[in-house]
Write a protein that holds these residues in place. Sequence first.
Motif, PDB file in Angstrom:
ATOM      1  N   VAL A   9       1.178  -0.589  -0.050  1.00 44.20           N
ATOM      2  CA  VAL A   9      -0.007   0.046  -0.135  1.00 44.20           C
ATOM      3  C   VAL A   9       0.774   1.048  -0.098  1.00 44.20           C
ATOM      4  O   VAL A   9       1.464   1.466   0.640  1.00 44.20           O
ATOM      5  N   PRO A  10       0.659   2.366  -0.996  1.00 41.99           N
ATOM      6  CA  PRO A  10       1.732   3.787  -1.456  1.00 41.99           C
ATOM      7  C   PRO A  10       1.360   4.304   0.334  1.00 41.99           C
ATOM      8  O   PRO A  10       0.088   3.954   1.026  1.00 41.99           O
ATOM      9  N   ARG A  11       2.699   4.219   0.855  1.00 45.71           N
ATOM     10  CA  ARG A  11       3.477   5.422   2.104  1.00 45.71           C
ATOM     11  C   ARG A  11       1.479   6.531   2.492  1.00 45.71           C
ATOM     12  O   ARG A  11       1.846   7.122   3.807  1.00 45.71           O
ATOM     13  N   PRO A  12       1.683   7.055   1.801  1.00 49.69           N
ATOM     14  CA  PRO A  12       1.234   8.854   1.685  1.00 49.69           C
ATOM     15  C   PRO A  12      -0.551   8.394   1.644  1.00 49.69           C
ATOM     16  O   PRO A  12      -1.224   9.435   1.887  1.00 49.69           O
ATOM     17  N   LEU A  13      -1.232   6.939   1.771  1.00 45.93           N
ATOM     18  CA  LEU A  13      -2.137   7.293   2.331  1.00 45.93           C
ATOM     19  C   LEU A  13      -2.709   7.578   3.221  1.00 45.93           C
ATOM     20  O   LEU A  13      -3.316   8.155   3.562  1.00 45.93           O
ATOM     21  N   ARG A  14      -1.255   7.407   4.404  1.00 47.36           N
ATOM     22  CA  ARG A  14      -1.846   8.472   5.506  1.00 47.36           C
ATOM     23  C   ARG A  14      -2.305   9.989   5.500  1.00 47.36           C
ATOM     24  O   ARG A  14      -2.800   9.745   6.547  1.00 47.36           O
ATOM     25  N   LYS A  15      -2.038  10.487   4.696  1.00 45.23           N
ATOM     26  CA  LYS A  15      -2.073  11.365   4.734  1.00 45.23           C
ATOM     27  C   LYS A  15      -3.829  11.577   4.921  1.00 45.23           C
ATOM     28  O   LYS A  15      -4.743  12.909   5.139  1.00 45.23           O
ATOM     29  N   PHE A  16      -4.415  10.701   4.368  1.00 48.24           N
ATOM     30  CA  PHE A  16      -5.742  10.543   3.927  1.00 48.24           C
ATOM     31  C   PHE A  16      -6.889  10.009   5.182  1.00 48.24           C
ATOM     32  O   PHE A  16      -7.879   9.553   5.597  1.00 48.24           O
ATOM     33  N   LEU A  17      -5.755  10.423   6.491  1.00 41.28           N
ATOM     34  CA  LEU A  17      -6.244   9.623   7.585  1.00 41.28           C
ATOM     35  C   LEU A  17      -5.776  10.090   8.731  1.00 41.28           C
ATOM     36  O   LEU A  17      -5.161   9.420   9.716  1.00 41.28           O
ATOM     37  N   PRO A  18      -5.704  11.249   8.843  1.00 37.58           N
ATOM     38  CA  PRO A  18      -5.548  12.646   9.842  1.00 37.58           C
ATOM     39  C   PRO A  18      -5.656  11.979  11.325  1.00 37.58           C
ATOM     40  O   PRO A  18      -4.701  11.858  12.308  1.00 37.58           O
ATOM     41  N   ASP A  19      -7.127  10.979  11.588  1.00 39.98           N
ATOM     42  CA  ASP A  19      -7.373  11.003  12.889  1.00 39.98           C
ATOM     43  C   ASP A  19      -6.906   9.580  13.704  1.00 39.98           C
ATOM     44  O   ASP A  19      -7.766   9.379  14.224  1.00 39.98           O
ATOM     45  N   ASP A  20      -6.545   9.106  12.126  1.00 38.76           N
ATOM     46  CA  ASP A  20      -5.935   7.864  12.680  1.00 38.76           C
ATOM     47  C   ASP A  20      -4.430   7.349  12.606  1.00 38.76           C
ATOM     48  O   ASP A  20      -3.397   8.196  12.184  1.00 38.76           O
TER      49      ASP A  20
END
Length: 107
Positions: A9-20
Amino acid sequence: MKVLLDACVPRPLRKFLPDDSVQTAQEMGWGQLKNGALLREAEIQFEAFITTDQNLKYQQKVVGRKLAILVLPTNDWPTIRSKGGEIATTVATLKAGDFVELNWVNP
């Protein structure tokens, strides 16, 4: 929610999950673990696991786990980026034991 991103999974996905709280398998030192071992380790510390492994459901018990599993249909970053809001909404609704596969038509 504590979320683990699979190695694919591309790591930049985390920017869409700021509350997690998002970690990658590599950051956890689990980059070499096979799916069964990875899922067992993930269940100890995480609430959700995001992968692009379409074969996971055929290789592992995926329903009824302590861990929610979300399968994305691709690891293509432009596609995932365009669906970031949908992914975030789906993650927010995950509960222990859920197995969710997203399906998109190419944008």
